[in-house]
Enzyme design. Sequence first.
Site, PDB file in Angstrom:
ATOM      1  N   ARG A  92       0.833  -1.216   0.000  1.00 53.44           N
ATOM      2  CA  ARG A  92       0.000   0.000   0.000  1.00 53.44           C
ATOM      3  C   ARG A  92       0.862   1.259   0.000  1.00 53.44           C
ATOM      4  O   ARG A  92       0.692   2.148  -0.831  1.00 53.44           O
ATOM      5  CB  ARG A  92      -0.914   0.010   1.241  1.00 53.44           C
ATOM      6  CG  ARG A  92      -2.083  -0.953   1.154  1.00 53.44           C
ATOM      7  CD  ARG A  92      -2.819  -1.016   2.486  1.00 53.44           C
ATOM      8  NE  ARG A  92      -2.023  -1.761   3.448  1.00 53.44           N
ATOM      9  CZ  ARG A  92      -2.208  -3.050   3.739  1.00 53.44           C
ATOM     10  NH1 ARG A  92      -3.189  -3.704   3.175  1.00 53.44           N
ATOM     11  NH2 ARG A  92      -1.443  -3.678   4.598  1.00 53.44           N
ATOM     12  N   MET A  93       1.844   1.326   0.930  1.00 51.11           N
ATOM     13  CA  MET A  93       2.691   2.520   0.998  1.00 51.11           C
ATOM     14  C   MET A  93       3.714   2.531  -0.132  1.00 51.11           C
ATOM     15  O   MET A  93       4.079   3.592  -0.628  1.00 51.11           O
ATOM     16  CB  MET A  93       3.394   2.603   2.362  1.00 51.11           C
ATOM     17  CG  MET A  93       2.554   3.240   3.447  1.00 51.11           C
ATOM     18  SD  MET A  93       1.857   4.843   2.990  1.00 51.11           S
ATOM     19  CE  MET A  93       3.329   5.780   2.587  1.00 51.11           C
ATOM     20  N   THR A  97       6.899   0.424  10.814  1.00 50.21           N
ATOM     21  CA  THR A  97       6.603   0.529  12.250  1.00 50.21           C
ATOM     22  C   THR A  97       6.659  -0.859  12.896  1.00 50.21           C
ATOM     23  O   THR A  97       6.786  -1.871  12.204  1.00 50.21           O
ATOM     24  CB  THR A  97       5.205   1.140  12.492  1.00 50.21           C
ATOM     25  OG1 THR A  97       4.221   0.281  11.913  1.00 50.21           O
ATOM     26  CG2 THR A  97       5.096   2.519  11.885  1.00 50.21           C
ATOM     27  N   SER A 150      10.691   7.484  10.833  1.00 55.97           N
ATOM     28  CA  SER A 150       9.580   8.037  11.598  1.00 55.97           C
ATOM     29  C   SER A 150       8.399   7.080  11.530  1.00 55.97           C
ATOM     30  O   SER A 150       8.140   6.486  10.481  1.00 55.97           O
ATOM     31  CB  SER A 150       9.166   9.404  11.029  1.00 55.97           C
ATOM     32  OG  SER A 150       8.023   9.870  11.715  1.00 55.97           O
ATOM     33  N   HIS A 198      -7.063   1.621  12.842  1.00 62.58           N
ATOM     34  CA  HIS A 198      -6.454   1.373  11.533  1.00 62.58           C
ATOM     35  C   HIS A 198      -7.198   0.262  10.813  1.00 62.58           C
ATOM     36  O   HIS A 198      -7.971  -0.476  11.409  1.00 62.58           O
ATOM     37  CB  HIS A 198      -4.976   0.979  11.675  1.00 62.58           C
ATOM     38  CG  HIS A 198      -4.068   2.137  11.914  1.00 62.58           C
ATOM     39  ND1 HIS A 198      -3.824   2.633  13.167  1.00 62.58           N
ATOM     40  CD2 HIS A 198      -3.342   2.915  11.055  1.00 62.58           C
ATOM     41  CE1 HIS A 198      -2.981   3.659  13.082  1.00 62.58           C
ATOM     42  NE2 HIS A 198      -2.676   3.852  11.808  1.00 62.58           N
ATOM     43  N   HIS A 199      -6.868   0.110   9.520  1.00 61.78           N
ATOM     44  CA  HIS A 199      -7.450  -0.919   8.645  1.00 61.78           C
ATOM     45  C   HIS A 199      -7.181  -2.336   9.175  1.00 61.78           C
ATOM     46  O   HIS A 199      -6.285  -2.558   9.989  1.00 61.78           O
ATOM     47  CB  HIS A 199      -6.867  -0.777   7.235  1.00 61.78           C
ATOM     48  CG  HIS A 199      -5.373  -0.802   7.186  1.00 61.78           C
ATOM     49  ND1 HIS A 199      -4.661  -1.968   7.116  1.00 61.78           N
ATOM     50  CD2 HIS A 199      -4.461   0.193   7.236  1.00 61.78           C
ATOM     51  CE1 HIS A 199      -3.367  -1.690   7.108  1.00 61.78           C
ATOM     52  NE2 HIS A 199      -3.220  -0.376   7.182  1.00 61.78           N
ATOM     53  N   LYS A 221      -3.524  -4.243   9.254  1.00 60.68           N
ATOM     54  CA  LYS A 221      -2.367  -3.766  10.039  1.00 60.68           C
ATOM     55  C   LYS A 221      -1.891  -4.845  11.000  1.00 60.68           C
ATOM     56  O   LYS A 221      -2.710  -5.483  11.658  1.00 60.68           O
ATOM     57  CB  LYS A 221      -2.729  -2.483  10.797  1.00 60.68           C
ATOM     58  CG  LYS A 221      -1.535  -1.878  11.510  1.00 60.68           C
ATOM     59  CD  LYS A 221      -1.735  -0.415  11.828  1.00 60.68           C
ATOM     60  CE  LYS A 221      -0.546   0.159  12.586  1.00 60.68           C
ATOM     61  NZ  LYS A 221       0.677   0.204  11.780  1.00 60.68           N
ATOM     62  N   GLY A 223       2.601   2.647  15.468  1.00 63.32           N
ATOM     63  CA  GLY A 223       3.830   3.423  15.710  1.00 63.32           C
ATOM     64  C   GLY A 223       3.488   4.858  16.074  1.00 63.32           C
ATOM     65  O   GLY A 223       4.125   5.468  16.941  1.00 63.32           O
TER      66      GLY A 223
HETATM   67  P1  NAD Z   1       1.881  -3.641   3.025  1.00 61.63           P
HETATM   68  O1  NAD Z   1       1.792  -5.010   3.626  1.00 61.63           O
HETATM   69  O2  NAD Z   1       0.814  -3.212   2.065  1.00 61.63           O
HETATM   70  O3  NAD Z   1       3.300  -3.472   2.287  1.00 61.63           O
HETATM   71  C1  NAD Z   1       4.509  -4.017   2.749  1.00 61.63           C
HETATM   72  C2  NAD Z   1       5.255  -4.508   1.511  1.00 61.63           C
HETATM   73  O4  NAD Z   1       6.571  -4.915   1.887  1.00 61.63           O
HETATM   74  C3  NAD Z   1       4.555  -5.723   0.854  1.00 61.63           C
HETATM   75  O5  NAD Z   1       4.386  -5.496  -0.528  1.00 61.63           O
HETATM   76  C4  NAD Z   1       5.540  -6.847   1.143  1.00 61.63           C
HETATM   77  O6  NAD Z   1       5.490  -7.882   0.183  1.00 61.63           O
HETATM   78  C5  NAD Z   1       6.859  -6.073   1.113  1.00 61.63           C
HETATM   79  N1  NAD Z   1       7.984  -6.851   1.626  1.00 61.63           N
HETATM   80  C6  NAD Z   1       7.976  -7.830   2.579  1.00 61.63           C
HETATM   81  N2  NAD Z   1       9.201  -8.384   2.691  1.00 61.63           N
HETATM   82  C7  NAD Z   1      10.000  -7.747   1.785  1.00 61.63           C
HETATM   83  C8  NAD Z   1      11.364  -7.875   1.421  1.00 61.63           C
HETATM   84  N3  NAD Z   1      12.158  -8.787   2.009  1.00 61.63           N
HETATM   85  N4  NAD Z   1      11.860  -7.051   0.478  1.00 61.63           N
HETATM   86  C9  NAD Z   1      11.071  -6.132  -0.131  1.00 61.63           C
HETATM   87  N5  NAD Z   1       9.747  -5.969   0.154  1.00 61.63           N
HETATM   88  C10 NAD Z   1       9.232  -6.774   1.116  1.00 61.63           C
HETATM   89  O7  NAD Z   1       1.974  -2.639   4.242  1.00 61.63           O
HETATM   90  P2  NAD Z   1       1.791  -1.040   4.228  1.00 61.63           P
HETATM   91  O8  NAD Z   1       0.416  -0.688   4.661  1.00 61.63           O
HETATM   92  O9  NAD Z   1       2.330  -0.479   2.959  1.00 61.63           O
HETATM   93  O10 NAD Z   1       2.744  -0.650   5.448  1.00 61.63           O
HETATM   94  C11 NAD Z   1       4.130  -0.963   5.441  1.00 61.63           C
HETATM   95  C12 NAD Z   1       4.772  -0.430   6.713  1.00 61.63           C
HETATM   96  O11 NAD Z   1       4.692   1.006   6.733  1.00 61.63           O
HETATM   97  C13 NAD Z   1       4.072  -0.894   8.005  1.00 61.63           C
HETATM   98  O12 NAD Z   1       5.046  -1.070   8.996  1.00 61.63           O
HETATM   99  C14 NAD Z   1       3.163   0.295   8.349  1.00 61.63           C
HETATM  100  O13 NAD Z   1       2.820   0.361   9.704  1.00 61.63           O
HETATM  101  C15 NAD Z   1       4.071   1.419   7.945  1.00 61.63           C
HETATM  102  N6  NAD Z   1       3.412   2.728   7.710  1.00 61.63           N
HETATM  103  C16 NAD Z   1       4.122   3.806   8.118  1.00 61.63           C
HETATM  104  C17 NAD Z   1       3.651   5.079   7.886  1.00 61.63           C
HETATM  105  C18 NAD Z   1       4.507   6.245   8.303  1.00 61.63           C
HETATM  106  O14 NAD Z   1       4.143   7.409   8.036  1.00 61.63           O
HETATM  107  N7  NAD Z   1       5.658   5.983   8.936  1.00 61.63           N
HETATM  108  C19 NAD Z   1       2.430   5.257   7.231  1.00 61.63           C
HETATM  109  C20 NAD Z   1       1.721   4.138   6.804  1.00 61.63           C
HETATM  110  C21 NAD Z   1       2.239   2.855   7.045  1.00 61.63           C
END
Ligand code: NAD
Length: 270
Positions: free
Chosen positions: A14-15, A102, A125, A157-158, A161, A167
């Site tokens: 997603r991110m 996070t 962050s 959250h969704h 998560k 975080g």
């Molecule tokens: P998500 O599950 O949609 O995406 C995570 C991605 O990482 C997936 O596509 C997964 O396959 C990939 N991944 C896993 N292992 C990997 C590897 N070894 N190499 C490369 N890619 C790999 O999750 P998301 O909603 O995108 O969130 C990701 C993280 O970001 C979570 O920890 C979430 O809490 C955090 N987040 C942080 C903020 C912020 O502002 N800091 C905002 C939103 C989400």
Amino acid sequence: MTTLRVAIAGAGGRMGQANIRAVAATPGLLLHSAFDRPGSSAIGRDAGELAGAGPLGVAIGDNAEAALEGADVLIDFTAPAVSVLLAELAAPRGLVHIIGTTGCSREEDWAIQKAGSAGARIVKSGNFSLGINMLLGLVRQAAKALPGYDIEVLEMHHNKKVDAPSGTALMLGRAAAEGRGVDLDQHAVKVRDGHTGAREPGSIGFATLRGGGVIGEHSVILAGDTERIVLSHSAQERGMFAAGAVQAALWAADQPPGYYGMADVLGFTE
Ligand code: NAD
């Protein structure tokens, strides 16, 4: 202006997709590579097409080292163990490493910080939005000004998560603890169940809700005997986090190696 070549980790996530769109839309940044875990359904897809930004001519790979070859910046919103490994790859390459992941343990955070002192410019962050970083200052101030009020942090959250409290909730709790001049770890109450007894004075409580597609809702409640203050933030679009991540990348490119937070990027001291 020099163009920074950006690698996106977790490109199918997603991110990851929000970060691809943000990089494609930001002058001074070029999408250099994108990768995900081996076996991900995103492998082989055009990163721009997958993210809804139109074709960008960058196929999503599954090899982190190959993706980092020739990159200046790594934007990494993945999982704690992945971010630790990526920090070890980013440090000897002197990359700007933007980490939004996070749920890191103390040991994982420590390993990432160590990489910062070994050559990378890390900005990590739990929340890259401008609004949350503003809110942290307000919470710190309110907690200090209202010492007798009970503090509770509520988040939703969704349903995908994987870590709790979020975080961001922990950052808000930490800001409240700083305002009170106490250590969050010694005052946090993250779970309540059964006959808990009365609320421990001075504790900082957390409540976690999960459901649907909620991107991120956070409230810090300061409850007195006769009134209640609620400081809230509502995330309406993931693009807001991605905008902060690319802002951090552009900022960090001009900094010496080290470990930074979003307050450094935004110039917030309080
Ligand atoms: P998500 O599950 O949609 O995406 C995570 C991605 O990482 C997936 O596509 C997964 O396959 C990939 N991944 C896993 N292992 C990997 C590897 N070894 N190499 C490369 N890619 C790999 O999750 P998301 O909603 O995108 O969130 C990701 C993280 O970001 C979570 O920890 C979430 O809490 C955090 N987040 C942080 C903020 C912020 O502002 N800091 C905002 C939103 C989400």
